[in-house]
Scaffold this active site. Structure first.
Site, PDB file in Angstrom:
ATOM      1  CE  LYS A 138       0.708   1.641   3.382  1.00  0.00           C
ATOM      2  NZ  LYS A 138       2.034   2.142   3.939  1.00  0.00           N
ATOM      3  CE1 TYR A 223      -0.831  -0.253   7.939  1.00  0.00           C
ATOM      4  CE2 TYR A 223       0.292   1.727   7.146  1.00  0.00           C
ATOM      5  CZ  TYR A 223       0.250   0.352   7.320  1.00  0.00           C
ATOM      6  OH  TYR A 223       1.296  -0.422   6.866  1.00  0.00           O
TER       7      TYR A 223
END
Lengths: 369, 369
Positions: A138, A223
């Site tokens: 990511k 996140y």
């Protein structure tokens, strides 16, 4: 098939690459248990920075279904070091020019892309064209267009594409999800989350817009987005954001800090903060009708701690998050089960982050369909 | 003047009301110490709801410089109860029609306005016209125009106007301020704060736009605004906000929850949440260059707990916040010192909250000059 060895397995994969793409449902559905017990998929790491060095390579040794089978690096010294440290055969050591030859290497089943954000499409597409499954760190990429290209390339190769959302497999986060889903403290209404740190070396790629595609939002704010999405069980439909900058030299390319809000279709709102300026942001909290629960810290590689307002424990086993993430992807491939963290999820989050940048730039709430 | 008794003091105040306004600087500057030791200013409470009943009246007994001298209530039964409980003389018991007669009552020096938000201007202006100093509960009012009328009325009467921002005098909050000001953990960059609770009785005035002027933002979100302003040492210059509503019946008039962001001229950003839907929001955290520090809970009447990331204590004496707030205002009046929580501060916060509502309504960042 019950005695199928790893070599047979990878040979089948190789055949499938050379000819018609292997459809895992045909190859493995018959004997998933046996396969699960015996197979270890070969992973090639692309990009040997600190994440690969300190987290992913050690984690591979803790997996049940994966092994470090190859590397891709542009730095010959790193190739030498990894070769001797992990016993990687010469034929499985690539640079970015030779990486396409992986197509002929049956030892490599999965390519784990750990390069800077803006190189993820390049490396994912190369891996897909070589017939490999792809696990991509990511954020998925720095634009939605590139994410779509990645999805298309992996789909064309009939392989799977997963995004490295390690918290989706982390037991404390899964316990948060369970409490939310089972409404154990009632319906969740609000979420607060923050993740950030004081960034060091001013020359690193994370501070370069061209390579990172953004600042702390892309790197760690994601996140909080993921955690909120996980608890809400949805993607946000409206976002607002503000950025701040106290050091315009160090942060000439990317935002220094961002506060942002996410609104979900089910009415849940999330209030989030991300920063490259200061330490201490590392939490996710859900507020529900009869109490609250959360993780502080929430996003570390280890030492995640949970709490509940009713004083009951929010405990879960401590795992190697990268090992768990890789094993899940391996299981998906082996058992022909779609990953729960597909490219489409990565694309959606990049879209959300681009909307957040637009919101910060224009001072307007940006709606997402 | 050194033997000035309370009676002499209030007689002077009475004279000043009847004739030219008393200028406290003339009356008290000569002997502040003596006055401080001997005087107790008479406070009249306007609005005898739960805050007056459970917090302010008991707190008055703990003050050094204040005493409960009068009440204003529209409920005869409350008047009877308070009269017997606190020994308030008949002449110092008013309703909202007779309140103006306070002008002739030298026992009352300060009027503490504790009515619903949208009645603060009415009661403050009446008190000012009666020549009284005014301590007005937060939020100051429901529009900036009304706040300006209040400031003008109290100024015309040559009296002082303070807003009931109890945390400005609370030792843990003052310790937060000290750590921020002295940069003990470096420059503060980001603030997170939340305050909210699950509201009960659906018929209460807090849920009525006409009386409350808004929902949790006006009632408790204002604590986060105040806390951020206190730490930042400035007023915000840009705000964004989102509101959510899961119960459109109960919250038909006002927002149920709001997430909002404040941006300060010095680059500090604050990410905040307020709600009437769920319990558990009660904190203020500052993130600075070398660490973070905060209060959890931050906004309770007691039991405030501080922490610092460097593990040093963030401790402070526990005080009765209403007693401290009232004593500070009494000291300001006695010593002719301007209050640190003036009407201008209350006005500015109402302006900020109106900007937050505009931001939520329009989906745009609203700038404040």
């Amino acid at each position: 098939m019950s005695s199928t060895s790893r070599r047979d397995f990878v040979r089948m994969a190789a055949i499938s690459v050379a000819g018609a793409p292997l459809i895992p449902s045909i190859a493995h559905r018959a004997t998933p248990t046996t396969v699960r017990q015996e197979k270890k998929l070969g992973f090639a790491l692309v990009g040997l920075g600190s994440l690969s060095t300190n987290q992913i390579a050690p984690a591979l040794r803790k997996t049940k279904h994966c092994r470090l089978a190859g590397i891709v690096t542009g730095t010959p010294a790193k190739a030498e070091k990894w070769k001797s440290q992990y016993g990687i055969p010469d034929k499985s050591i690539y640079d970015y020019q030779t990486m396409s030859r992986m197509a002929d290497n049956p030892d490599i089943d999965v390519v784990y892309v750990v390069t800077p954000n803006a190189l993820h499409a390049r490396d994912t597409i190369k891996a897909a064209k070589a017939g490999k499954h792809v696990l991509c760190e990511k954020p998925m990429e720095v634009s939605t267009a590139r994410c779509q290209e990645m999805i298309a390339a992996v789909k064309a190769a009939n392989r799977q594409l997963a995004i490295g959302y390690r918290c989706r497999f982390e037991p404390h986060h899964l316990e948060m999800l369970r409490i939310a889903n089972e409404k154990e403290l009632g319906e969740v209404r609000l979420i607060e989350s923050g993740f950030g740190f004081s960034i060091g070396d001013p020359t690193q790629w994370r501070l370069k817009q061209a390579l990172a595609g953004g600042g702390p939002l892309m790197d760690v704010g994601i996140y909080s987005i993921q955690s909120a999405e996980m608890i809400a069980g949805q993607y946000p439909i409206a976002v607002s954001a503000m950025t701040t900058k106290s050091d315009p030299v160090k942060f000439k390319d990317v935002e220094e800090s961002m506060t942002f809000e996410l609104k979900f279709p089910n009415g849940i709102s999330a209030s989030c903060t991300t920063t490259y300026k200061v330490n201490g942001f590392n939490r996710s909290t859900a507020y529900a009708d009869r109490g609250s629960f959360g993780l502080t810290p929430a996003f570390n590689y280890d030492g995640i701690k949970g709490w509940r307002s009713d004083q009951k424990p929010l405990d879960a086993p401590e795992v190697d998050q990268f090992a768990t993430e890789m094993d899940d992807f391996a299981n998906c491939i082996i058992n022909n089960r779609p990953t729960s963290v597909p490219g489409e999820m990565g694309l959606r989050d990049v879209r959300t982050m681009m909307a957040l940048y637009e919101a910060a730039r224009t001072g307007r709430t940006v709606r997402l369909g």
